[in-house]
Design a protein around this motif. Structure first.
Motif, PDB file in Angstrom:
ATOM      1  N   LEU A 199       0.810  -1.211   0.000  1.00 11.93           N
ATOM      2  CA  LEU A 199       0.000   0.000   0.000  1.00 11.93           C
ATOM      3  C   LEU A 199       0.848   1.267   0.000  1.00 11.93           C
ATOM      4  O   LEU A 199       0.409   2.324  -0.460  1.00 11.93           O
ATOM      5  N   ASP A 209      -5.477  10.246  -8.324  1.00 14.84           N
ATOM      6  CA  ASP A 209      -5.425   8.977  -9.058  1.00 14.84           C
ATOM      7  C   ASP A 209      -5.044   9.205 -10.517  1.00 14.84           C
ATOM      8  O   ASP A 209      -4.226   8.473 -11.083  1.00 14.84           O
ATOM      9  N   SER A 226     -16.305   4.850  -8.356  1.00 16.01           N
ATOM     10  CA  SER A 226     -16.384   5.815  -7.254  1.00 16.01           C
ATOM     11  C   SER A 226     -17.695   6.593  -7.257  1.00 16.01           C
ATOM     12  O   SER A 226     -18.017   7.283  -6.291  1.00 16.01           O
ATOM     13  N   GLU A 272       3.918   3.889  -3.573  1.00 19.75           N
ATOM     14  CA  GLU A 272       2.983   4.701  -4.354  1.00 19.75           C
ATOM     15  C   GLU A 272       3.060   4.423  -5.854  1.00 19.75           C
ATOM     16  O   GLU A 272       2.063   4.055  -6.478  1.00 19.75           O
ATOM     17  N   LYS A 332     -10.953   3.132   4.138  1.00 13.75           N
ATOM     18  CA  LYS A 332      -9.686   2.437   3.925  1.00 13.75           C
ATOM     19  C   LYS A 332      -8.539   3.434   3.785  1.00 13.75           C
ATOM     20  O   LYS A 332      -7.452   3.247   4.354  1.00 13.75           O
ATOM     21  N   SER A 333      -8.775   4.490   3.030  1.00 11.78           N
ATOM     22  CA  SER A 333      -7.742   5.499   2.809  1.00 11.78           C
ATOM     23  C   SER A 333      -7.399   6.226   4.112  1.00 11.78           C
ATOM     24  O   SER A 333      -6.229   6.478   4.408  1.00 11.78           O
ATOM     25  N   VAL A 343      -7.794  11.271   2.463  1.00  9.75           N
ATOM     26  CA  VAL A 343      -8.548  10.678   1.355  1.00  9.75           C
ATOM     27  C   VAL A 343      -8.065  11.308   0.059  1.00  9.75           C
ATOM     28  O   VAL A 343      -8.125  12.533  -0.105  1.00  9.75           O
ATOM     29  N   HIS A 344      -7.557  10.488  -0.841  1.00 13.06           N
ATOM     30  CA  HIS A 344      -7.078  10.994  -2.127  1.00 13.06           C
ATOM     31  C   HIS A 344      -8.253  11.163  -3.096  1.00 13.06           C
ATOM     32  O   HIS A 344      -9.146  10.324  -3.139  1.00 13.06           O
ATOM     33  N   THR A 373      -5.347   4.018   6.380  1.00 16.86           N
ATOM     34  CA  THR A 373      -4.038   3.694   5.811  1.00 16.86           C
ATOM     35  C   THR A 373      -3.134   4.911   5.703  1.00 16.86           C
ATOM     36  O   THR A 373      -1.968   4.875   6.111  1.00 16.86           O
ATOM     37  N   TYR A 374      -3.671   5.988   5.141  1.00 18.12           N
ATOM     38  CA  TYR A 374      -2.848   7.165   4.856  1.00 18.12           C
ATOM     39  C   TYR A 374      -3.164   8.379   5.728  1.00 18.12           C
ATOM     40  O   TYR A 374      -2.425   9.362   5.700  1.00 18.12           O
ATOM     41  N   SER A 414     -14.130   3.074   0.463  1.00 19.00           N
ATOM     42  CA  SER A 414     -12.804   3.468   0.004  1.00 19.00           C
ATOM     43  C   SER A 414     -12.241   4.598   0.859  1.00 19.00           C
ATOM     44  O   SER A 414     -11.043   4.612   1.185  1.00 19.00           O
TER      45      SER A 414
END
Length: 409
Positions: A250, A378, A352, A253, A364-365, A372-373, A368-369, A361
């Motif tokens: 993950l 993307d 999306s 990048e 999860k983002s 939110v991207h 994890t990070y 999503s």
């Protein structure tokens, strides 16, 4: 979109949509890989039994709490998360958020309910054995990650599940379900600022000063995976097979976006994927062939799965390596690369556009990070992938000395 972090450590993201339906999810950084000191399968069993009662509501009340409003409450467990999520009318989003936080902070795990649910989970475990396509994937990852925290089965096994006690469930939740280990995401037609204020009040009430520090997940990079080539006789008419290897994590990048594109080109959800065209459309050896790329915190897996008649297995394997070899030996043509990027971006944007997918999503983002991207991020990452990147990924991931196979005959 509002992205923030409550005083207790809970991360959150709120995105306004134009729909009458609202979605919310609570992602907990705690999956089957985090079960050290507990019976394997306890994360999944916790997900099942967390709905069996809280200090404020009975199982019956929990089950009807949202359904009587026309909503839906559900959950799932992965190797790295437990996710509780709800779908409701936009005016009931606050109630759904309150319920998710309640489930995560004060479950009671009644003994009689626990014993009953063991039978349900054991049957679920057995059902996988009756589904070779599912079992081949689980068995492949179990072997690929052998000796690594990712190697345990999400469902566990029947023997371990039967040994799980109420006190162990309480101990597991107390250790893992900390606010710093959680992320709450909302996608609904709500005023973001008002929803944020309500969310913060609900979080403060739910955790009530219990801001226990979150345990650090121990990451364990896999640099030299144990390869295998296994054939097992299942006595079925159809052969189920998987070929794959370790892939970027993950946190790699550039590597993970390149692998997403490579996976889509080889066997993505479209009839013009290379493997689908060659194995099915051109030669008629399979009904379907797919690739999947799963990303974890310290590793990942890129694998090709297919099913065929026994007489076609060797042809299929040779055909797969023929396609992979072309990706390794030659740079992907510019015109095809542009088309592949556009196709992947289209799939991502369309996916999306689904509120529930977007909500999950976001959770999860966040976990994890910590953020939110957006779609532009993307797009920029995919646009930056070169033909050299794609060829390099194919060479590294599908190095014959690092690639494994599992065939159920």
């Amino acid at each position: 979109m509002i992205i923030g972090k409550a005083a207790c450590g809970l991360r959150y993201a709120i995105k306004k949509s134009g729909d009458a339906v609202g979605y919310c999810s609570l992602t907990i950084k705690c999956g089957s890989r985090d079960e050290e000191g507990f019976h394997n399968g306890i994360a999944h069993f916790t997900e099942h039994t967390i709905f069996k009662g809280t200090s404020k509501k009975s199982a019956k009340t929990i089950n009807s709490c949202l359904s009587r409003l026309g909503g839906d409450l559900n959950a799932y467990t992965s190797r790295e998360e437990i996710v509780l999520h709800a779908t409701v009318l936009k005016e009931d989003v606050g109630k759904a958020v309150s319920l998710l936080l309640e489930l995560a902070t004060c479950p009671t795990f009644p003994k009689e309910e626990i014993e009953h649910e063991k039978g349900v989970v054991v049957e679920e475990i057995k059902s996988y054995k009756d589904s070779p396509p599912d079992d081949v994937c689980d068995t492949f990852e179990e072997n690929l990650f052998n000796g690594h925290p990712l190697g345990g089965r999400i469902l566990g096994n029947a023997t371990n599940v039967r040994k799980i006690t109420c006190s162990e469930l309480h101990r597991f939740v107390e250790a893992k379900f900390t606010p710093g280990n959680m992320a709450l995401a909302i996608v609904a037609n709500v005023e973001e600022k008002q929803m944020e204020e309500r969310l913060l009040k609900l979080a403060e009430k739910a955790f009530d000063g219990n801001w226990k520090a979150s345990p650090e997940r121990t990451l364990k990079e896999i640099t030299a995976p144990k390869t295998f080539n296994i054939k097992r006789n299942r006595g079925t008419y159809e052969v189920n097979a998987e070929i794959g290897s370790i892939a970027p994590s993950l946190y790699d990048e550039k590597g993970r976006f390149t692998t997403i594109l490579l996976s889509n080109i080889l066997g993505g959800p479209s009839s013009n994927s290379l493997l689908y065209y060659y194995l099915r459309e051109r030669n008629g050896w399979v009904y379907g062939v797919d690739t999947y790329y799963t990303q974890y915190s310290d590793s990942g897996i890129l694998a090709i799965t297919f099913a065929c008649e026994k007489g076609n297995i060797d042809r299929c394997v040779e055909g797969i390596w023929k396609i992979i070899s072309k990706m390794q030996e030659n740079e992907y043509p510019d015109s095809k690369l542009r088309a592949a990027k556009r196709q992947l971006l289209g799939q991502m944007v369309i996916s999306s556009d689904n509120g529930e997918t977007q909500c999950l999503s976001m959770g999860k983002s966040l976990i994890t990070y910590g953020t939110v991207h957006d779609d532009e991020y993307d797009r920029a990452m995919i646009d930056s992938i070169t033909a050299q990147d794609l060829r390099k990924a194919a060479i590294q991931i599908f190095n014959p000395e690092r690639t494994s196979s599992l065939i159920f005959l």
